[in-house]
Design a protein around this motif. Structure first.
Motif, PDB file in Angstrom:
ATOM      1  N   PHE A 102      -3.024   8.077  -2.238  1.00 16.28           N
ATOM      2  CA  PHE A 102      -3.665   8.760  -1.037  1.00 16.28           C
ATOM      3  C   PHE A 102      -2.722   9.657  -0.824  1.00 16.28           C
ATOM      4  N   LEU A 103      -3.340  11.003  -0.546  1.00 19.85           N
ATOM      5  CA  LEU A 103      -2.362  12.345  -0.180  1.00 19.85           C
ATOM      6  C   LEU A 103      -2.617  12.552   1.279  1.00 19.85           C
ATOM      7  N   ALA A 104      -3.725  12.456   2.020  1.00 22.15           N
ATOM      8  CA  ALA A 104      -3.903  12.542   3.427  1.00 22.15           C
ATOM      9  C   ALA A 104      -5.029  11.802   3.651  1.00 22.15           C
ATOM     10  N   PRO A 105      -5.214  11.679   5.153  1.00 22.63           N
ATOM     11  CA  PRO A 105      -4.414  11.970   6.182  1.00 22.63           C
ATOM     12  C   PRO A 105      -3.157  11.002   6.186  1.00 22.63           C
ATOM     13  N   ALA A 106      -2.437  11.444   7.474  1.00 30.95           N
ATOM     14  CA  ALA A 106      -1.237  10.918   7.566  1.00 30.95           C
ATOM     15  C   ALA A 106      -1.153   9.223   7.713  1.00 30.95           C
ATOM     16  N   ASP A 107      -2.047   8.632   7.964  1.00 33.62           N
ATOM     17  CA  ASP A 107      -2.366   7.154   8.175  1.00 33.62           C
ATOM     18  C   ASP A 107      -2.438   6.335   6.761  1.00 33.62           C
ATOM     19  N   VAL A 108      -2.677   7.153   5.971  1.00 38.64           N
ATOM     20  CA  VAL A 108      -2.780   6.538   4.584  1.00 38.64           C
ATOM     21  C   VAL A 108      -1.993   7.213   3.488  1.00 38.64           C
ATOM     22  N   LYS A 109      -1.288   8.232   3.947  1.00 35.14           N
ATOM     23  CA  LYS A 109      -0.708   9.127   2.865  1.00 35.14           C
ATOM     24  C   LYS A 109       0.457   8.004   2.181  1.00 35.14           C
ATOM     25  N   GLY A 110       0.636   8.200   0.973  1.00 34.34           N
ATOM     26  CA  GLY A 110       1.511   7.218  -0.014  1.00 34.34           C
ATOM     27  C   GLY A 110       0.668   5.965  -0.378  1.00 34.34           C
ATOM     28  N   THR A 111      -0.403   5.375   0.214  1.00 36.11           N
ATOM     29  CA  THR A 111      -0.879   4.156  -0.265  1.00 36.11           C
ATOM     30  C   THR A 111      -1.406   4.519  -1.652  1.00 36.11           C
ATOM     31  N   ASP A 135      -8.100  -8.370 -14.757  1.00 36.34           N
ATOM     32  CA  ASP A 135      -7.130  -7.092 -14.725  1.00 36.34           C
ATOM     33  C   ASP A 135      -6.187  -7.491 -13.689  1.00 36.34           C
ATOM     34  N   ASP A 136      -5.235  -6.695 -13.960  1.00 35.87           N
ATOM     35  CA  ASP A 136      -3.795  -6.510 -12.792  1.00 35.87           C
ATOM     36  C   ASP A 136      -3.977  -5.541 -12.192  1.00 35.87           C
ATOM     37  N   ILE A 137      -3.989  -5.931 -10.810  1.00 39.03           N
ATOM     38  CA  ILE A 137      -4.325  -4.765  -9.536  1.00 39.03           C
ATOM     39  C   ILE A 137      -3.119  -4.936  -8.673  1.00 39.03           C
ATOM     40  N   TRP A 138      -2.191  -3.738  -8.334  1.00 40.58           N
ATOM     41  CA  TRP A 138      -1.090  -3.652  -7.465  1.00 40.58           C
ATOM     42  C   TRP A 138      -1.447  -2.747  -6.246  1.00 40.58           C
ATOM     43  N   LEU A 139      -1.294  -3.012  -5.036  1.00 47.99           N
ATOM     44  CA  LEU A 139      -1.776  -2.407  -3.954  1.00 47.99           C
ATOM     45  C   LEU A 139      -0.308  -2.187  -3.317  1.00 47.99           C
ATOM     46  N   TYR A 140       0.125  -0.807  -3.102  1.00 44.61           N
ATOM     47  CA  TYR A 140       1.357  -0.571  -2.243  1.00 44.61           C
ATOM     48  C   TYR A 140       0.936   0.346  -0.891  1.00 44.61           C
ATOM     49  N   MET A 141       1.545  -0.322   0.087  1.00 44.80           N
ATOM     50  CA  MET A 141       1.227   0.032   1.423  1.00 44.80           C
ATOM     51  C   MET A 141       2.603   0.631   2.075  1.00 44.80           C
ATOM     52  N   PRO A 142       2.770   1.878   2.247  1.00 44.94           N
ATOM     53  CA  PRO A 142       4.185   2.580   2.715  1.00 44.94           C
ATOM     54  C   PRO A 142       4.515   1.916   3.898  1.00 44.94           C
TER      55      PRO A 142
END
Length: 266
Positions: A83-92, A104-111
């Protein structure tokens, strides 16, 4: 005698054809398999806009970058979504390894947490980032876990389709995917899905997917991608629109993108 022999041959051909077409489940499963394969590009880069609309018409707009690449002779598709924008999800970000048969293998990154965690099978039915798309919607399922039935050949917005019912083989698989059955409408010429209808675990209508636009990206191998999709949840009056703003067919996507180390880069 020659006329009789010709008639016999015709009858044999008709008999074989009738018996082949009567293998409805096998034919339906084969169509669904071709449908998923028709969207698997050797590699791609894209930017998209996801618009989430609640029942009062209020919108949340999110910008997304995505890269994909095939491995293992096409049996594994790796995908990175950030996610690029908005700020509250950017980097996710989300990294998926979609295997042909195994889970399947699924990884989620929360900044905000600076932490990567796996999405387990029991979470696949959950909402993807607050949208009406689920984690299960983001990757093709293991087709061996479902039964298939060809219901008809209707037309959807001018496209002749196969109408196929897909049902989980047991309650655990239904729970994991979040539906008791799914009815897909798959284009007969290109094998691309045009519409899908989902039913919840109580067999009530849950949500409807409409594919509004598709694009041919690899003409040599006849590979397409849906460019605009809308998922409408009929139970809560919410809907989500996913539109690809720009996409590039690129078989040479860097392998380093598909690692948890890269997923965690900000």
């Amino acid at each position: 005698m020659k006329t009789l022999n010709n008639l016999t041959i015709i009858l044999i051909v008709l008999f074989i054809g009738a018996n082949f077409s009567s293998g409805e489940e096998f034919t339906a499963k084969q169509i669904v398999d071709k449908s998923y394969n028709a969207t698997k590009l050797a590699g791609s880069e894209a930017t998209s806009t996801m618009t989430i609309i609640d029942k009062k018409g209020r919108e949340r707009v999110r910008k997304i970058a995505q890269v994909t690449k095939l491995y293992d002779n096409g049996d594994t598709e790796k995908k990175l979504i950030r996610f690029l924008a908005p700020a509250d999800v950017k980097g996710t970000g989300m990294l998926t390894f979609d295997y042909e048969v195994k889970d399947d293998d699924i990884w989620l990154y929360m900044p905000a947490l600076r932490k990567t965690r796996r999405i387990v099978s029991s979470e696949k039915a959950k909402s993807f980032m607050g949208s009406e798309f689920s984690y299960a919607d983001m990757t093709p399922p293991n087709l061996d876990e479902f039964s298939f039935k060809l219901l008809g050949e209707p037309e959807v917005n001018g496209t002749l389709c196969w109408q196929i019912e897909m049902t989980p083989n047991d309650d655990d698989i239904a729970d994991e995917n979040g539906f008791s059955k799914k009815i897909s409408f798959i284009g007969k010429e290109d094998y691309i899905i045009r519409k899908a209808v989902y039913y919840d675990l109580d067999e009530s209508l849950l949500k409807e997917l409409t594919v509004k636009e598709i694009m041919l990206l690899d003409a040599k191998n006849k590979k397409y991608r849906p460019i605009e999709m809308e998922m409408v949840n009929v139970q809560n009056d919410r809907r989500s629109i996913l539109k690809i703003d720009k996409i590039l067919f690129n078989p040479n996507v860097k392998d380093e993108f598909f690692t948890t180390r890269y997923l965690e880069r900000e």
